[in-house]
Write a protein that holds these residues in place. Structure first.
Motif, mmCIF file in Angstrom:
data_model
loop_
_atom_site.group_PDB
_atom_site.id
_atom_site.type_symbol
_atom_site.label_atom_id
_atom_site.label_comp_id
_atom_site.label_asym_id
_atom_site.label_seq_id
_atom_site.Cartn_x
_atom_site.Cartn_y
_atom_site.Cartn_z
ATOM 1 N N ARG A 285 0.826 -1.207 0.000
ATOM 2 C CA ARG A 285 0.000 0.000 0.000
ATOM 3 C C ARG A 285 0.861 1.259 0.000
ATOM 4 N N ILE A 286 2.162 1.071 -0.178
ATOM 5 C CA ILE A 286 3.090 2.196 -0.171
ATOM 6 C C ILE A 286 3.679 2.363 -1.563
ATOM 7 N N GLY A 287 3.583 3.579 -2.097
ATOM 8 C CA GLY A 287 4.243 3.904 -3.357
ATOM 9 C C GLY A 287 5.498 4.704 -3.063
ATOM 10 N N PHE A 288 6.596 4.348 -3.719
ATOM 11 C CA PHE A 288 7.875 5.016 -3.451
ATOM 12 C C PHE A 288 8.436 5.533 -4.772
ATOM 13 N N VAL A 289 8.560 6.855 -4.888
ATOM 14 C CA VAL A 289 9.109 7.483 -6.094
ATOM 15 C C VAL A 289 10.525 7.942 -5.772
ATOM 16 N N THR A 290 11.516 7.312 -6.389
ATOM 17 C CA THR A 290 12.908 7.638 -6.105
ATOM 18 C C THR A 290 13.306 8.954 -6.766
ATOM 19 N N GLN A 291 14.433 9.502 -6.321
ATOM 20 C CA GLN A 291 14.902 10.769 -6.883
ATOM 21 C C GLN A 291 15.254 10.617 -8.357
ATOM 22 N N GLU A 292 15.891 9.490 -8.698
ATOM 23 C CA GLU A 292 16.203 9.223 -10.096
ATOM 24 C C GLU A 292 14.994 8.549 -10.740
ATOM 25 N N ASP A 293 14.601 9.039 -11.900
ATOM 26 C CA ASP A 293 13.457 8.462 -12.610
ATOM 27 C C ASP A 293 13.917 7.206 -13.343
ATOM 28 N N VAL A 294 13.666 6.057 -12.720
ATOM 29 C CA VAL A 294 14.132 4.779 -13.274
ATOM 30 C C VAL A 294 13.054 4.235 -14.211
ATOM 31 N N LEU A 295 13.147 4.644 -15.488
ATOM 32 C CA LEU A 295 12.161 4.263 -16.493
ATOM 33 C C LEU A 295 12.892 3.789 -17.740
ATOM 34 N N PHE A 296 12.314 2.816 -18.428
ATOM 35 C CA PHE A 296 12.945 2.298 -19.635
ATOM 36 C C PHE A 296 12.875 3.347 -20.752
ATOM 37 N N PRO A 297 14.009 3.785 -21.287
ATOM 38 C CA PRO A 297 14.011 4.886 -22.259
ATOM 39 C C PRO A 297 13.327 4.560 -23.580
ATOM 40 N N GLN A 298 13.295 3.277 -23.968
ATOM 41 C CA GLN A 298 12.747 2.906 -25.270
ATOM 42 C C GLN A 298 11.216 2.811 -25.268
ATOM 43 N N LEU B 26 -0.160 5.357 0.920
ATOM 44 C CA LEU B 26 0.943 6.199 1.380
ATOM 45 C C LEU B 26 1.904 6.380 0.219
ATOM 46 N N LEU B 27 2.102 7.619 -0.212
ATOM 47 C CA LEU B 27 2.971 7.928 -1.342
ATOM 48 C C LEU B 27 4.194 8.675 -0.839
ATOM 49 N N LEU B 28 5.376 8.105 -1.086
ATOM 50 C CA LEU B 28 6.636 8.693 -0.639
ATOM 51 C C LEU B 28 7.435 9.129 -1.859
ATOM 52 N N LEU B 29 7.952 10.351 -1.814
ATOM 53 C CA LEU B 29 8.696 10.889 -2.950
ATOM 54 C C LEU B 29 10.021 11.467 -2.464
ATOM 55 N N ASP B 30 11.092 11.090 -3.130
ATOM 56 C CA ASP B 30 12.425 11.571 -2.772
ATOM 57 C C ASP B 30 12.858 12.647 -3.763
ATOM 58 N N GLU B 31 12.918 13.893 -3.284
ATOM 59 C CA GLU B 31 13.347 15.044 -4.091
ATOM 60 C C GLU B 31 12.617 15.082 -5.443
ATOM 61 N N PRO B 32 11.292 15.148 -5.458
ATOM 62 C CA PRO B 32 10.577 15.097 -6.748
ATOM 63 C C PRO B 32 10.816 16.322 -7.626
ATOM 64 N N THR B 33 11.214 17.461 -7.034
ATOM 65 C CA THR B 33 11.412 18.673 -7.836
ATOM 66 C C THR B 33 12.869 18.857 -8.244
ATOM 67 N N GLY C 98 -7.358 11.284 -0.749
ATOM 68 C CA GLY C 98 -7.252 10.534 0.501
ATOM 69 C C GLY C 98 -5.918 9.867 0.713
ATOM 70 N N ARG C 99 -4.906 10.242 -0.076
ATOM 71 C CA ARG C 99 -3.579 9.654 0.105
ATOM 72 C C ARG C 99 -2.796 10.440 1.156
ATOM 73 N N THR C 100 -1.940 9.727 1.844
ATOM 74 C CA THR C 100 -0.983 10.346 2.756
ATOM 75 C C THR C 100 0.319 10.496 1.989
ATOM 76 N N ILE C 101 0.831 11.718 1.877
ATOM 77 C CA ILE C 101 1.984 11.986 1.022
ATOM 78 C C ILE C 101 3.120 12.575 1.845
ATOM 79 N N ILE C 102 4.298 11.997 1.682
ATOM 80 C CA ILE C 102 5.511 12.515 2.323
ATOM 81 C C ILE C 102 6.553 12.704 1.233
ATOM 82 N N THR C 103 7.186 13.864 1.218
ATOM 83 C CA THR C 103 8.192 14.144 0.213
ATOM 84 C C THR C 103 9.395 14.829 0.832
ATOM 85 N N THR C 104 10.566 14.439 0.389
ATOM 86 C CA THR C 104 11.762 15.190 0.771
ATOM 87 C C THR C 104 11.925 16.320 -0.237
#
Length: 681
Positions: free
Chosen positions: A161-174, A247-254, A276-282
């Motif tokens: 139930r926890i989403g974690f968005v890392t500082q680096e956008d780890v996505l497949f470029p193709q 619960l959505l956690l974001l590391d340095e999203p900006t 209704g999400r609980t959001i925490i961001t660095t």
């Protein structure tokens, strides 16, 4: 059924097809006070129903953390200079435990509820990301303190139930934005959702995050042109919110975004919080506009909290402590100056220097703020956490229900193989690789045009071509496979932490999809070269030769995967592959046939040795006559010095050896991959 209490009535209806998945529908209007306090549960009307519904808000999560501490071994966090380390230990008279560990977080307390955005601020190295990872369950060892989610401790069910968005956008470029989200949806959403419902879920997410304009644009990266930084970040967020995390956690999203893109991103987070999400961001140093979008703020300095409370009340709090900016300042800049002790343009209370003997102003300021937090803010927060009524039982039970979005092994394999092939398709059918295979085949064909075995010299030339074919496809396939896992380790770690698929599924998809290239190019190469070079013109001999080359290629691929998984470093895995390849080449049976006894064992480890012997057995017959124009007359090929160590009449036992090596290399590669990834998890 109905569960009734004096102050609330909860209607819980369970859909028969819902399995173990749970979604919560709240009905509390737009009351922000409910969102930040736990004393209004009577306003909740909860329905537990099938998670396939796309329109239900996520389960509310009330997060509380108290006296959270985290430490790492000094070998990980300490100085690399042993003299400085020893001086530091002696001067501070550390205990034995303190000598072995360094504390990163030093007693942090707070709480946050659904609908709120909590910002973690502080200078670099203060512990913001570490706290985020501890809250998200990414760090479990060496953690002290109490962290609860709806008054329940962290479990595997809560992790989903926890989403974690890392500082680096780890996505497949193709992949395009839409493809990225579609594959995520098909891997993570429950199996009882139809394909159409999953597509609709992706479409809703694209619209919610404002990604319609770039939905068919590739992610890009490196030398591949793609979407903008803000769009990449929103895609990363969409990747997580597809499964409705509570619960959505974001590391340095900006980080790396301009002010306009950063502002749009925070507006997006506000909309997500309203659901209704609980959001925490660095966040490091937001603009004043962004700063006022946060509901709560936790300011950390050197691992200690120096402020926790409402973001809009920060200036008032520090003014009450007589820290007042002397020039107009962005509140975030003012707070970071305080957290680092830099008070050049800030008036400070005079008693700082009276209470502390140190002449270092910055240390005095930080120490003063830490003590004031302990005396003024921490007791209130702890009292609020302890004094507030416990989370209702239905929320405690709901959060412990595991969201079963993991599919069967076969379903995961089918989805992941399509994504893997699509993500690597450009590498598989690269024009440069095609030109390389075509060009080299033509060059070798012209150099060995209509070669024969009539004389010893001609035989030696043709055997040299056979060995070169062995060398070329061994090196090509090893280096084509050795970098796969080191390049994709960040994607793999991210998706494994989210429990998207089994590691065995990933490995099977990776090795089978890569095998397409390792089969296509050798086949294309041999069709051109075989008949130009004058090899034995029989159907059986051609297909046996092709089969042997493919077997060498597949075995080499397995060896490359093994080296890559064992090292997991792009530079070091390449060096290891080069070293092993050189060893295999020298012991392959062409350059040195009669190896000294004390070194002879090396050739039995070389699959090039077995591949070369197998090619010779397939291509040449021991009874075949040659050198008929010599004074001694015709001789059988077996009598040639070239075949001193090869019995051309022997069986094809090398096939089984190569097959066994190919399987063993892959089993070992999977073992090392699991070991390396589990360590990082």
């Amino acid at each position: 059924m109905e569960i009734g209490r004096e102050d609330e009535l909860i209607d819980i209806s369970i859909s028969p097809s819902s399995g173990a998945s749970t979604n919560i529908v709240r009905n509390y209007g737009h009351n922000k006070e409910f969102m930040s306090h736990q004393n209004r549960y009577s306003e909740i009307d909860i329905v537990v129903e099938d998670s396939s519904s796309n329109h239900n808000p996520p389960l509310p999560i009330f997060l509380k953390f108290e006296d959270v501490e985290f430490k790492v071994r000094n070998s990980q966090a300490g100085s690399n200079n042993p003299v400085k380390t020893m001086v530091s230990k002696v001067s501070t008279q550390l205990t034995v435990e303190d000598e072995r560990y360094k504390r990163i977080l030093k007693g942090i307390t707070g709480s946050i509820g659904p609908g709120e955005i909590l910002a973690l601020m502080g200078p670099s190295g203060s512990g913001k990301t570490t706290l985020l990872r501890v809250i998200g369950g990414r760090l479990l060892d060496n953690v002290k303190g109490k962290i609860t989610y709806n008054d329940v401790k962290f479990t595997a069910a809560i992790k989903r139930r926890i989403g974690f968005v890392t500082q680096e956008d780890v996505l497949f470029p193709q992949l395009t934005v839409e493809e990225t989200l579609i594959f995520s949806a098909f891997l993570r959403l429950p199996n009882n959702m139809s394909k159409q419902e999953k597509y609709e879920k992706v479409d809703d997410t694209v619209k919610q995050l404002g990604l319609e304009r770039c939905r068919n644009t590739k992610i890009g990266g490196g030398y591949l042109k793609g979407i903008s930084g803000g769009e990449r970040k929103r895609t990363s967020i969409g990747y997580e919110i597809l499964v409705d995390p509570s619960l959505l956690l974001l590391d340095e999203p900006t980080s790396g975004l301009d002010s306009t893109s950063a502002n749009k991103l925070l507006l997006t987070l506000q909309e997500l919080a309203k659901d209704g999400r609980t959001i925490i961001t660095t966040i490091h140093q937001p603009s004043s506009r962004i700063f006022h979008m946060f509901d709560k703020l936790l300011l950390i300095s050197e691992g200690y909290p120096v402020y926790y409370g409402k973001a809009r009340e920060t200036m008032e709090y520090f003014s009450s402590l007589r820290f007042i900016p002397q020039i107009p300042m962005n509140p975030a800049e003012f707070l970071l100056d305080l957290a680092t002790g830099q008070v050049n343009d800030i008036s400070v209370p005079t008693d700082i220097f009276q209470d502390h003997e140190s002449s270092d102003t910055s240390k005095n300021v930080i120490k003063y703020l830490q003590l004031k937090y302990k005396a003024l803010l921490e007791p209130k927060e702890k009292e609020k956490n302890h004094g507030a009524p416990n989370t209702p039982e239905h929320l405690q039970l709901a959060i412990q229900v595991k969201k079963e979005w993991t599919l069967s092994w076969f379903d995961q394999f089918m989805i992941l193989s399509r994504r893997t092939f699509k993500a690597r398709c450009k590498d598989y059918f690269d024009k440069l690789r095609l030109v390389q295979a075509l060009g080299l085949a033509l060059l070798l064909g012209l150099l060995w045009w209509k070669s024969s075995t009539n004389t010893e010299a001609q035989l030696r030339d043709q055997v040299g071509l056979v060995f070169y074919i062995c060398i070329f496809w061994t090196s090509t396939c090893i280096f084509g496979a050795v970098y796969v896992f080191p390049f994709e380790k960040y994607y793999l770690i991210k998706e494994r932490k989210a429990d998207m698929y089994r590691l065995s599924v990933y490995y099977a998809c990776s090795t089978l999809c890569d095998m397409v290239a390792h089969v296509f190019y050798p086949t294309f190469f041999m069709i051109i070269l075989y008949f130009m070079a004058g090899f034995k013109r029989t159907v059986a001999c051609f297909f046996l030769t092709l089969f042997t080359v493919l077997l060498i290629a597949i075995t080499s691929q397995g060896a490359g995967e093994l080296f890559g998984a064992a090292v997991m470093s792009i530079k070091r895995s390449g060096n290891a592959a080069s070293l092993i390849l050189m060893l295999f080449l020298l012991t392959g049976g062409y350059y040195v046939q009669h190896i000294p006894k004390f070194m002879r064992w090396l050739k039995y480890l070389s699959f090039m040795y077995y591949g070369f012997r197998l090619l010779l057995k397939v291509q040449y017959s021991g009874d075949q006559l040659y050198d008929c124009e010599s004074l001694g007359g015709c001789r059988p090929l077996q009598s040639s010095p070239t075949f001193d160590t090869v019995n051309l009449k022997g069986g094809l036992e090398e096939v089984w050896v190569l097959l066994a090596m190919a399987i063993c290399f892959r089993l070992l590669a999977y073992f090392f991959l699991r070991k390396r990834i589990d360590v990082r998890n």
